[in-house]
Design a protein around this motif. Structure first.
Motif, PDB file in Angstrom:
ATOM      1  N   GLY A 134      11.293  -0.215  78.598  1.00  0.00           N
ATOM      2  CA  GLY A 134      11.252   0.765  79.810  1.00  0.00           C
ATOM      3  C   GLY A 134      12.615   1.034  80.509  1.00  0.00           C
ATOM      4  N   ALA A 135      13.795   0.672  79.812  1.00  0.00           N
ATOM      5  CA  ALA A 135      14.932   1.179  80.366  1.00  0.00           C
ATOM      6  C   ALA A 135      15.520   2.392  79.687  1.00  0.00           C
ATOM      7  N   ARG A 136      15.895   3.241  80.506  1.00  0.00           N
ATOM      8  CA  ARG A 136      16.209   4.499  80.016  1.00  0.00           C
ATOM      9  C   ARG A 136      17.872   4.912  80.108  1.00  0.00           C
ATOM     10  N   ASP A 137      18.436   5.417  79.164  1.00  0.00           N
ATOM     11  CA  ASP A 137      19.871   5.604  79.146  1.00  0.00           C
ATOM     12  C   ASP A 137      20.010   7.334  79.246  1.00  0.00           C
ATOM     13  N   ILE A 138      20.247   7.796  80.339  1.00  0.00           N
ATOM     14  CA  ILE A 138      20.103   9.196  80.429  1.00  0.00           C
ATOM     15  C   ILE A 138      21.025   9.948  79.396  1.00  0.00           C
ATOM     16  N   ARG A 139      22.205   9.167  79.161  1.00  0.00           N
ATOM     17  CA  ARG A 139      23.297   9.907  78.314  1.00  0.00           C
ATOM     18  C   ARG A 139      22.902   9.873  76.796  1.00  0.00           C
ATOM     19  N   LYS A 140      21.632   9.277  76.376  1.00  0.00           N
ATOM     20  CA  LYS A 140      21.555   9.111  75.116  1.00  0.00           C
ATOM     21  C   LYS A 140      21.462  10.520  74.342  1.00  0.00           C
ATOM     22  N   GLY A 141      21.981  10.544  73.372  1.00  0.00           N
ATOM     23  CA  GLY A 141      22.246  11.834  72.363  1.00  0.00           C
ATOM     24  C   GLY A 141      23.628  12.572  72.842  1.00  0.00           C
ATOM     25  N   VAL A 142      24.425  12.129  73.525  1.00  0.00           N
ATOM     26  CA  VAL A 142      25.738  12.762  74.037  1.00  0.00           C
ATOM     27  C   VAL A 142      26.673  11.872  73.686  1.00  0.00           C
ATOM     28  N   THR A 143      27.893  12.421  73.094  1.00  0.00           N
ATOM     29  CA  THR A 143      28.997  11.777  73.025  1.00  0.00           C
ATOM     30  C   THR A 143      30.271  12.572  73.288  1.00  0.00           C
ATOM     31  N   VAL A 144      31.103  12.149  73.827  1.00  0.00           N
ATOM     32  CA  VAL A 144      32.541  12.898  74.032  1.00  0.00           C
ATOM     33  C   VAL A 144      33.756  12.378  73.339  1.00  0.00           C
ATOM     34  N   GLU A 145      34.534  13.237  73.074  1.00  0.00           N
ATOM     35  CA  GLU A 145      35.887  12.789  72.547  1.00  0.00           C
ATOM     36  C   GLU A 145      36.894  13.629  73.105  1.00  0.00           C
ATOM     37  N   SER A 159      41.878  17.997  75.510  1.00  0.00           N
ATOM     38  CA  SER A 159      40.553  18.801  75.963  1.00  0.00           C
ATOM     39  C   SER A 159      39.212  17.988  75.338  1.00  0.00           C
ATOM     40  N   VAL A 160      38.131  18.122  75.866  1.00  0.00           N
ATOM     41  CA  VAL A 160      37.057  17.373  75.488  1.00  0.00           C
ATOM     42  C   VAL A 160      36.255  17.968  74.546  1.00  0.00           C
ATOM     43  N   ARG A 161      35.777  17.288  73.465  1.00  0.00           N
ATOM     44  CA  ARG A 161      34.620  17.668  72.552  1.00  0.00           C
ATOM     45  C   ARG A 161      33.413  17.066  72.663  1.00  0.00           C
ATOM     46  N   VAL A 162      32.448  17.993  73.031  1.00  0.00           N
ATOM     47  CA  VAL A 162      31.041  17.232  73.103  1.00  0.00           C
ATOM     48  C   VAL A 162      30.183  17.530  71.839  1.00  0.00           C
ATOM     49  N   ASN A 163      29.574  16.217  71.567  1.00  0.00           N
ATOM     50  CA  ASN A 163      28.566  16.240  70.687  1.00  0.00           C
ATOM     51  C   ASN A 163      27.302  15.760  71.073  1.00  0.00           C
ATOM     52  N   ILE A 164      26.073  16.454  70.540  1.00  0.00           N
ATOM     53  CA  ILE A 164      24.952  16.514  71.091  1.00  0.00           C
ATOM     54  C   ILE A 164      23.876  16.629  70.158  1.00  0.00           C
ATOM     55  N   ALA A 185      36.796  21.896  74.243  1.00  0.00           N
ATOM     56  CA  ALA A 185      37.396  22.050  72.932  1.00  0.00           C
ATOM     57  C   ALA A 185      36.243  22.705  71.972  1.00  0.00           C
ATOM     58  N   GLY A 186      35.291  22.114  72.394  1.00  0.00           N
ATOM     59  CA  GLY A 186      34.076  22.610  71.448  1.00  0.00           C
ATOM     60  C   GLY A 186      32.958  21.915  71.655  1.00  0.00           C
ATOM     61  N   VAL A 187      31.866  22.413  71.313  1.00  0.00           N
ATOM     62  CA  VAL A 187      30.501  21.820  71.437  1.00  0.00           C
ATOM     63  C   VAL A 187      29.696  21.787  70.122  1.00  0.00           C
ATOM     64  N   ASN A 188      29.413  20.710  69.703  1.00  0.00           N
ATOM     65  CA  ASN A 188      28.586  20.399  68.474  1.00  0.00           C
ATOM     66  C   ASN A 188      27.435  20.037  68.616  1.00  0.00           C
ATOM     67  N   LEU A 189      26.369  20.905  68.114  1.00  0.00           N
ATOM     68  CA  LEU A 189      24.713  20.568  68.554  1.00  0.00           C
ATOM     69  C   LEU A 189      24.206  20.447  67.038  1.00  0.00           C
ATOM     70  N   ARG A 190      23.514  19.068  67.138  1.00  0.00           N
ATOM     71  CA  ARG A 190      22.770  18.725  65.897  1.00  0.00           C
ATOM     72  C   ARG A 190      21.089  18.564  66.357  1.00  0.00           C
ATOM     73  N   ILE A 191      20.474  19.414  65.482  1.00  0.00           N
ATOM     74  CA  ILE A 191      19.132  19.558  65.694  1.00  0.00           C
ATOM     75  C   ILE A 191      18.701  18.229  64.995  1.00  0.00           C
ATOM     76  N   GLU A 192      17.872  17.224  65.546  1.00  0.00           N
ATOM     77  CA  GLU A 192      17.527  16.260  64.670  1.00  0.00           C
ATOM     78  C   GLU A 192      16.038  16.328  64.372  1.00  0.00           C
ATOM     79  N   ASP A 193      15.240  17.109  65.089  1.00  0.00           N
ATOM     80  CA  ASP A 193      13.911  17.168  64.712  1.00  0.00           C
ATOM     81  C   ASP A 193      13.393  18.516  65.360  1.00  0.00           C
ATOM     82  N   VAL A 194      12.303  19.238  64.834  1.00  0.00           N
ATOM     83  CA  VAL A 194      11.518  20.289  65.487  1.00  0.00           C
ATOM     84  C   VAL A 194      10.162  19.434  65.888  1.00  0.00           C
ATOM     85  N   LEU A 195       9.792  19.624  67.065  1.00  0.00           N
ATOM     86  CA  LEU A 195       8.424  18.916  67.400  1.00  0.00           C
ATOM     87  C   LEU A 195       7.670  20.037  68.094  1.00  0.00           C
ATOM     88  N   THR A 196       6.244  20.096  67.209  1.00  0.00           N
ATOM     89  CA  THR A 196       5.271  20.804  67.869  1.00  0.00           C
ATOM     90  C   THR A 196       4.752  20.593  69.187  1.00  0.00           C
TER      91      THR A 196
END
Length: 180
Positions: free
Chosen positions: A80-91, A97-102, A136-147
């Motif tokens: 029941g605990a949630r981490d709102i930041r899940k799915g995001v990392t920065v470096e 500058s900041v590179r964002v991975n999502i 510096a950049g945004v990297n987006l990874r699509i992990e799944d497609v949901l119906t």
């Protein structure tokens, strides 16, 4: 100072730069003018702050139906605990500058290049607008497609359905249990 040196200092632009403190992994915004360099003031952002800004912004993008978390996030969700930041990392890049991975779940039928463009725009706008940091950049990874059915089931398990759909889901569950 000579008159020539004064002219050079006046021409210096104030720009935000980044540095990281290796132990805390914080992002430090500093200014590159002589006046600011003599100051002891500083503005520091925890990586978690940048990750949270990104995660909140991305959830509002059409076509994004969720964020992919780590094993730890799945365990947190189970309790029941949630981490709102899940799915995001920065470096921080060598250029300070900041590179964002999502990592996201995309809604079936969405056009991935448009989702990417929308995610990139909202990330740059929100992070730059709230912190002044350069992306510096945004990297987006699509992990799944949901119906739509998968989205409803996922939301039902999490208790995130609208009230009328929760009632309907409860009725369906009760019917299924009665049949067993």
């Amino acid at each position: 100072m000579s008159n020539n040196a004064n002219e050079q200092v006046e021409k210096v632009e104030v720009t935000a730069t980044l540095a990281t403190d290796e132990e805390t992994k914080d992002i430090v915004a500093t200014a590159d003018s002589e006046e600011d360099l003599a100051s002891e003031d500083s503005l520091t952002f925890s990586n978690g702050v940048i990750e949270k800004i990104v995660a909140i912004a991305v959830r509002e993008v059409p076509g994004v139906v969720g964020m992919k978390g780590s094993f730890v996030n799945r365990v947190q969700d189970a309790f029941g605990a949630r981490d709102i930041r899940k799915g995001v990392t920065v470096e921080v890049t060598p250029e300070s500058s900041v590179r964002v991975n999502i990592a996201i779940f995309m809604e079936y039928g969405s056009y991935a290049p448009q989702v990417f463009d929308d995610v990139k725009k909202v990330v740059v706008d929100q992070v730059t607008g709230m912190t002044g940091l350069e992306i510096a950049g945004v990297n987006l990874r699509i992990e799944d497609v949901l119906t739509p059915d998968e989205i409803r089931e996922r939301n039902r398990r999490r208790g995130e359905l609208p009230e009328e759909e929760q009632d309907q889901a409860a009725e369906e569950t009760a019917k299924e249990e009665a049949q067993e």
